[in-house]
Design a protein around this motif. Structure first.
Motif, PDB file in Angstrom:
ATOM      1  N   ALA A 146      36.017 -27.398  -8.106  1.00  0.00           N
ATOM      2  CA  ALA A 146      35.529 -27.978  -9.172  1.00  0.00           C
ATOM      3  C   ALA A 146      34.430 -27.937 -10.060  1.00  0.00           C
ATOM      4  N   LEU A 147      33.471 -28.290  -8.891  1.00  0.00           N
ATOM      5  CA  LEU A 147      32.109 -27.905  -9.150  1.00  0.00           C
ATOM      6  C   LEU A 147      31.600 -26.482  -9.601  1.00  0.00           C
ATOM      7  N   ASN A 148      32.355 -25.524  -8.766  1.00  0.00           N
ATOM      8  CA  ASN A 148      31.821 -24.254  -9.140  1.00  0.00           C
ATOM      9  C   ASN A 148      32.471 -23.492 -10.264  1.00  0.00           C
ATOM     10  N   ASP A 149      33.319 -24.369 -10.934  1.00  0.00           N
ATOM     11  CA  ASP A 149      33.743 -24.220 -12.517  1.00  0.00           C
ATOM     12  C   ASP A 149      33.379 -25.134 -13.345  1.00  0.00           C
ATOM     13  N   VAL A 150      32.368 -25.861 -13.147  1.00  0.00           N
ATOM     14  CA  VAL A 150      32.069 -27.002 -14.207  1.00  0.00           C
ATOM     15  C   VAL A 150      31.000 -26.448 -15.369  1.00  0.00           C
ATOM     16  N   ASP A 151      30.523 -25.228 -15.014  1.00  0.00           N
ATOM     17  CA  ASP A 151      29.235 -25.179 -15.884  1.00  0.00           C
ATOM     18  C   ASP A 151      29.871 -24.864 -17.553  1.00  0.00           C
ATOM     19  N   ASP A 152      31.187 -24.119 -17.613  1.00  0.00           N
ATOM     20  CA  ASP A 152      31.734 -24.080 -18.758  1.00  0.00           C
ATOM     21  C   ASP A 152      31.925 -25.781 -19.473  1.00  0.00           C
ATOM     22  N   ARG A 192      18.028 -37.158  -8.298  1.00  0.00           N
ATOM     23  CA  ARG A 192      17.030 -36.241  -8.352  1.00  0.00           C
ATOM     24  C   ARG A 192      17.195 -34.742  -7.853  1.00  0.00           C
ATOM     25  N   SER A 193      18.343 -33.914  -8.657  1.00  0.00           N
ATOM     26  CA  SER A 193      18.739 -32.706  -8.111  1.00  0.00           C
ATOM     27  C   SER A 193      18.554 -31.718  -9.038  1.00  0.00           C
ATOM     28  N   LEU A 194      17.552 -32.048 -10.074  1.00  0.00           N
ATOM     29  CA  LEU A 194      17.243 -31.154 -11.058  1.00  0.00           C
ATOM     30  C   LEU A 194      16.231 -29.987 -10.645  1.00  0.00           C
ATOM     31  N   ARG A 195      16.518 -28.794 -10.913  1.00  0.00           N
ATOM     32  CA  ARG A 195      15.497 -27.651 -10.094  1.00  0.00           C
ATOM     33  C   ARG A 195      14.974 -26.821 -11.143  1.00  0.00           C
ATOM     34  N   LYS A 196      15.464 -26.432 -12.116  1.00  0.00           N
ATOM     35  CA  LYS A 196      14.876 -25.612 -13.333  1.00  0.00           C
ATOM     36  C   LYS A 196      15.333 -26.018 -14.584  1.00  0.00           C
ATOM     37  N   GLN A 209      20.880 -28.721  -8.495  1.00  0.00           N
ATOM     38  CA  GLN A 209      21.581 -28.450  -7.354  1.00  0.00           C
ATOM     39  C   GLN A 209      22.218 -29.631  -6.715  1.00  0.00           C
ATOM     40  N   ILE A 210      23.725 -29.508  -6.797  1.00  0.00           N
ATOM     41  CA  ILE A 210      24.644 -30.531  -6.448  1.00  0.00           C
ATOM     42  C   ILE A 210      25.613 -30.219  -5.177  1.00  0.00           C
ATOM     43  N   PHE A 211      25.439 -30.844  -4.167  1.00  0.00           N
ATOM     44  CA  PHE A 211      26.203 -30.460  -3.152  1.00  0.00           C
ATOM     45  C   PHE A 211      26.010 -29.079  -2.548  1.00  0.00           C
ATOM     46  N   GLY A 212      25.025 -28.446  -2.547  1.00  0.00           N
ATOM     47  CA  GLY A 212      24.762 -27.054  -2.347  1.00  0.00           C
ATOM     48  C   GLY A 212      24.920 -26.121  -3.458  1.00  0.00           C
ATOM     49  N   GLN A 213      25.522 -26.501  -4.473  1.00  0.00           N
ATOM     50  CA  GLN A 213      25.793 -25.493  -5.269  1.00  0.00           C
ATOM     51  C   GLN A 213      24.958 -25.609  -6.703  1.00  0.00           C
ATOM     52  N   LYS A 214      24.825 -24.628  -7.182  1.00  0.00           N
ATOM     53  CA  LYS A 214      23.737 -24.439  -8.654  1.00  0.00           C
ATOM     54  C   LYS A 214      24.604 -24.690  -9.783  1.00  0.00           C
ATOM     55  N   LYS A 315      12.224 -28.349   3.528  1.00  0.00           N
ATOM     56  CA  LYS A 315      12.540 -29.787   3.217  1.00  0.00           C
ATOM     57  C   LYS A 315      11.512 -30.686   2.794  1.00  0.00           C
ATOM     58  N   GLU A 316      10.454 -30.686   3.649  1.00  0.00           N
ATOM     59  CA  GLU A 316       9.112 -31.398   3.352  1.00  0.00           C
ATOM     60  C   GLU A 316       8.572 -31.048   1.743  1.00  0.00           C
ATOM     61  N   ALA A 317       8.921 -29.657   1.379  1.00  0.00           N
ATOM     62  CA  ALA A 317       8.222 -29.345   0.266  1.00  0.00           C
ATOM     63  C   ALA A 317       9.452 -29.709  -0.931  1.00  0.00           C
ATOM     64  N   GLU A 318      10.529 -29.838  -0.506  1.00  0.00           N
ATOM     65  CA  GLU A 318      11.693 -30.095  -1.666  1.00  0.00           C
ATOM     66  C   GLU A 318      11.132 -31.720  -1.927  1.00  0.00           C
ATOM     67  N   ASN A 319      10.910 -32.410  -0.846  1.00  0.00           N
ATOM     68  CA  ASN A 319      10.854 -33.923  -0.903  1.00  0.00           C
ATOM     69  C   ASN A 319       9.583 -34.216  -1.849  1.00  0.00           C
ATOM     70  N   VAL A 320       8.393 -33.467  -1.631  1.00  0.00           N
ATOM     71  CA  VAL A 320       7.397 -33.346  -2.388  1.00  0.00           C
ATOM     72  C   VAL A 320       7.593 -33.059  -4.168  1.00  0.00           C
ATOM     73  N   PHE A 321       8.642 -32.169  -4.179  1.00  0.00           N
ATOM     74  CA  PHE A 321       8.833 -31.633  -5.482  1.00  0.00           C
ATOM     75  C   PHE A 321       9.543 -32.734  -6.127  1.00  0.00           C
ATOM     76  N   LYS A 322      10.536 -33.426  -5.557  1.00  0.00           N
ATOM     77  CA  LYS A 322      11.390 -34.492  -6.107  1.00  0.00           C
ATOM     78  C   LYS A 322      10.527 -35.567  -6.603  1.00  0.00           C
ATOM     79  N   LYS A 323       9.319 -35.902  -5.955  1.00  0.00           N
ATOM     80  CA  LYS A 323       8.138 -37.106  -6.440  1.00  0.00           C
ATOM     81  C   LYS A 323       7.050 -36.454  -7.387  1.00  0.00           C
ATOM     82  N   LEU A 324       7.360 -35.330  -8.299  1.00  0.00           N
ATOM     83  CA  LEU A 324       6.488 -34.594  -8.827  1.00  0.00           C
ATOM     84  C   LEU A 324       5.596 -35.700  -9.972  1.00  0.00           C
ATOM     85  N   PHE A 325       6.461 -36.571 -10.654  1.00  0.00           N
ATOM     86  CA  PHE A 325       5.793 -37.284 -11.740  1.00  0.00           C
ATOM     87  C   PHE A 325       5.610 -38.837 -11.199  1.00  0.00           C
TER      88      PHE A 325
END
Length: 559
Positions: A146-152, A192-196, A209-214, A315-325
Motif C-alpha cells: 500500500a505504501l508503494n502505491d500511495v503516491d498517486d 520527522r520523515s521529510l527529506r526533499k 521516507q516512511i518505513f524505508g520507502q520513498k 545515522k548520526e548525520a540523519e539525526n542531525v538533519f532531523k534537528k535542522l531548525f
C-alpha cells in the motif's frame, strides 16, 4: 489406384486426432482477449458501471500484439481486456450493488415524474451505498504494498482538497480530503520523515521516507482552481472514492506505529470542524501512552568493520538533519503561503507562527522578541527589528535540500535570489542526462567540503601521512617496472568465430531478431530517443535563457 494425399495446407485445417475441421479463432489471442463491448454484455452492466468496476478492482485494458486476430478478423482498433480479468469480475459482490443502484435510480426518476416527492426522498434515503473496505485489503495484502502505491493517492487527495465543491464532488468529500491531508502532514511532522522539497510551477513537491520507502507527492498552489470542462469528473470521483479509503487505512496504521491516537483531534470543539484544516499545522497530537521511543545506542568495538562505521556515521548525520531548525522561531508574513512553510519548518523541529488575521492556529505574535527569523516576500520592510533576520522564503527550502543551514546573505529582502535547484534530478552517471549548471556547482561544493574535512582528519592523525603516501607510491612504481621487464612477447592466435562482436552493426542485429521481439526492441529505442530529445530541448532552452540574461545585463549597463 491409391488415393492422393491431401496437401499440407488442407492438413492444417483438420485436427490430427479426430480428423475434424477446426473452427477459426478458437485458440491464441482470439481466446485470451475480449473487447469492451463483449465484456459489458457478459457482465450485463452499462459503460459507466463497467468503468467504475474496473477502476475499483484495479483492472486496466491491454493491447494485444495481433489486433486482427484478437478482434476475430476485424482490423479496427478497439479496447481489449483479458478474458481471465472479465471472469474475475463475474463473481464480484459490487455487481449486485450496481444492479440495486440502477433499480433505485429508475424508481426515483419514476417518482419524480409522477410528482411523488415524499416517495422520492424516501428512496433516496434508502439508496444502497458501496463500501470499499474489502477492496483495499484485496488489492494490497501487505502494508508495504500500500505504501508503494500511495503516491498517486496522495496527489489526488491534495488536489481535491483545494477544489471547490460542484455537482460531482460534494462539500463533504472535499472536507474529507482536507482532513486526510492534514492527518498525513501531522504524521510527517511528528515522525520527522521529510527529506526533499521543491517549488515548481505545478506546486510543491515533497519526498518523505516512511518505513524505508520513498513517498513523493505534489501539493498544488493555493490559487482559485478553475474547474476544467474537458475532464470527466465522474471517472475522477471513482478514483477518489477508493483513494479516500486507502489513505484513511494508511493514516491509521502510521499513527498507530508512532503511538498516536487516531483519528487525531485537531480542533478543541465540534463547532470548529470546518476550520480544522487551518489549525492542523500547529496542532499538538495526543499520545496513547507516555512511552518515549528513544534511539538505542549501539555498542562500539575496536575491530568494527568499515561498513558498520559508515552506517553509524550516516545515522548520526540523519539525526542531525532531523534537528535542522531546532532553536529557531519563525514568523510567516501575510504574503507568504502559510501551510507549506509551516509544514516544512515543523518537520525539522522549528517553531512557527503567523498573524491571527491570516488564519487560525497562530501561537505567538509578530512582536515576540524571541523570533529569530521572519519570512518576507516583498521588496522592502519598513519597520525592522535588529533581533531577527528577514529572509526570503526560498532559504527554507534550500536549507532542507542542502541538509544544513546555508548562509542567509543571498536570501535577504530585496536581493536577487540564487537559482532554486531541484533535488529530484536524474543520475549524473546515466548515459544521456541533462544536469543543470547550478546542480553541478552544488555537487562540486559538496565534494570540496568533503575533501576539506578529509584533509583535516588526516592532519590530525599525524604529520607522517605524506611520507607514507610517498613511500607507497615509490613501491608501486618499482613493482610496475619489475612487471614490465618480465613481460614476454606473445604469440599469434587464430581468429575464432565470434557471434556478436562489439563493432557489429546494430541495425543488422535488430533485423535478425524475431518479429515478436523486434517490437520491444523498437520500443526501447524510442524511449532512449525520447530521453535524448528531452535533454537536447532542455539544453536549447537554457542557452536561450542565458542569451536573454546577457542582453538584459548589457542593456542595464548602457543605461
Amino acid at each position: 489406384m491409391g488415393t492422393a494425399k491431401p496437401s499440407r495446407k488442407k492438413e492444417r485445417k483438420f485436427n490430427k486426432r479426430s480428423n475434424i475441421k477446426q473452427k477459426k479463432y478458437t485458440k491464441g489471442e482470439a481466446v485470451r482477449f475480449m473487447t469492451r463491448a463483449a465484456a459489458m454484455r457478459k457482465l450485463q452492466v452499462s459503460l459507466r458501471s463497467f468503468r467504475r468496476l474496473c477502476i475499483l478492482k484495479g483492472i486496466y485494458p491491454v493491447q494485444p500484439q495481433n489486433i486482427k486476430q484478437a478482434n476475430k478478423g476485424n482490423p479496427t482498433k478497439t479496447t481489449f481486456y483479458l478474458v481471465k480479468d472479465v471472469k474475475f469480475l463475474q463473481n464480484e459482490p459490487l455487481l449486485q450493488k450496481f444492479h440495486e443502484q440502477r433499480i433505485f435510480v429508475k424508481r426515483i426518476k419514476k417518482a419524480m415524474g409522477r410528482r411523488e416527492f415524499s416517495k422520492a426522498e424516501e428512496l433516496d434515503e434508502r439508496f444502497p451505498k458501496v463500501k470499499l473496505d474489502n477492496l483495499v485489503f484485496e488489492r494490497y495484502p501487505t502494508f508495504e504494498m500500500a505504501l508503494n502505491d500511495v503516491d498517486d493517492a496522495l496527489c489526488a487527495i491534495f488536489l481535491f482538497a483545494t477544489y471547490p465543491p460542484n455537482e460531482t464532488i460534494s462539500a463533504k468529500l472535499v472536507h474529507m480530503c482536507q482532513r486526510l491531508a492534514a492527518e498525513f502532514f501531522n504524521y510527517v511532522i511528528f515522525s520527522r520523515s521529510l527529506r526533499k522539497v521543491f517549488i515548481s510551477i505545478k506546486g510543491y513537491y515533497y519526498e518523505a521516507q516512511i518505513f524505508g520507502q520513498k513517498v513523493v507527492w505534489l501539493q498544488p498552489h493555493q490559487f482559485t482552481q478553475p474547474v476544467p470542462r474537458l475532464v470527466d469528473f465522474r471517472v475522477m470521483r471513482t478514483f477518489l472514492d477508493f483513494y479516500v479509503y486507502l489513505v484513511g487505512f494508511i493514516n491509521f496504521r502510521l499513527f498507530q506505529s508512532i503511538n498516536l491516537v487516531y483519528p487525531p483531534k485537531l480542533v478543541k470543539s465540534d463547532k470548529e470542524l470546518e476550520t480544522e484544516y487551518l489549525t492542523a499545522f500547529n496542532a499538538h497530537l495526543c499520545k496513547i501512552a507516555d512511552v518515549q521511543n528513544e534511539d538505542v545506542e549501539l555498542d562500539t568495538f575496536e575491530d568494527t568493520s568499515e561498513a558498520l562505521k559508515k552506517q553509524n556515521e550516516e545515522k548520526e548525520a540523519e539525526n542531525v538533519f532531523k534537528k535542522l531548525f531546532e532553536g529557531c522561531r519563525f514568523f510567516i508574513s501575510r504574503e507568504v503561503p502559510r501551510e507549506q512553510f509551516a509544514f516544512v519548518i515543523r518537520c525539522f523541529g522549528g517553531e512557527v507562527s503567523w498573524s491571527e488575521t491570516q488564519g487560525l492556529g497562530s501561537t505567538f505574535q509578530e512582536s515576540d522578541p524571541k523570533i529569530t527569523h521572519q519570512i518576507v516576500d516583498r521588496n522592502d520592510v519598513t519597520k525592522r527589528k535588529l533581533s531577527r533576520f528577514y529572509i526570503q522564503p526560498q532559504w527554507v527550502f534550500d536549507c532542507v535540500n542542502a541538509q544544513k543551514l546555508i548562509p542567509m546573505e543571498p536570501y535577504f529582502v530585496g536581493k536577487f535570489l540564487p537559482p532554486h535547484v531541484s533535488p529530484f534530478v536524474s543520475d549524473s552517471t546515466a548515459a544521456v542526462s541533462y544536469i543543470p549548471r547550478e546542480s553541478r556547482l552544488l555537487a562540486h561544493k559538496k565534494a570540496a567540503d568533503s575533501l576539506k574535512s578529509g584533509k583535516a582528519e588526516s592532519s590530525d592523525e599525524g604529520t607522517s601521512s605524506d611520507e607514507d603516501i610517498s613511500e607507497q607510491s615509490e613501491s608501486l612504481v618499482k613493482k610496475d617496472a619489475a612487471s614490465a621487464k618480465s613481460v614476454t612477447p606473445g604469440k599469434k592466435v587464430a581468429n575464432k568465430k565470434v557471434e556478436f562482436p562489439e563493432n557489429h552493426d546494430k541495425e543488422l542485429l535488430a533485423k535478425q531478431l524475431p518479429k515478436s521481439r523486434r517490437y520491444y526492441y523498437q520500443a526501447s529505442k524510442r524511449r532512449e530517443q525520447d530521453i535524448v530529445d528531452k535533454a537536447e530541448n532542455l539544453k536549447r532552452k537554457r542557452k536561450v535563457a542565458d542569451n536573454i540574461t546577457k542582453l538584459s545585463r548589457k542593456a542595464a549597463k548602457t543605461q
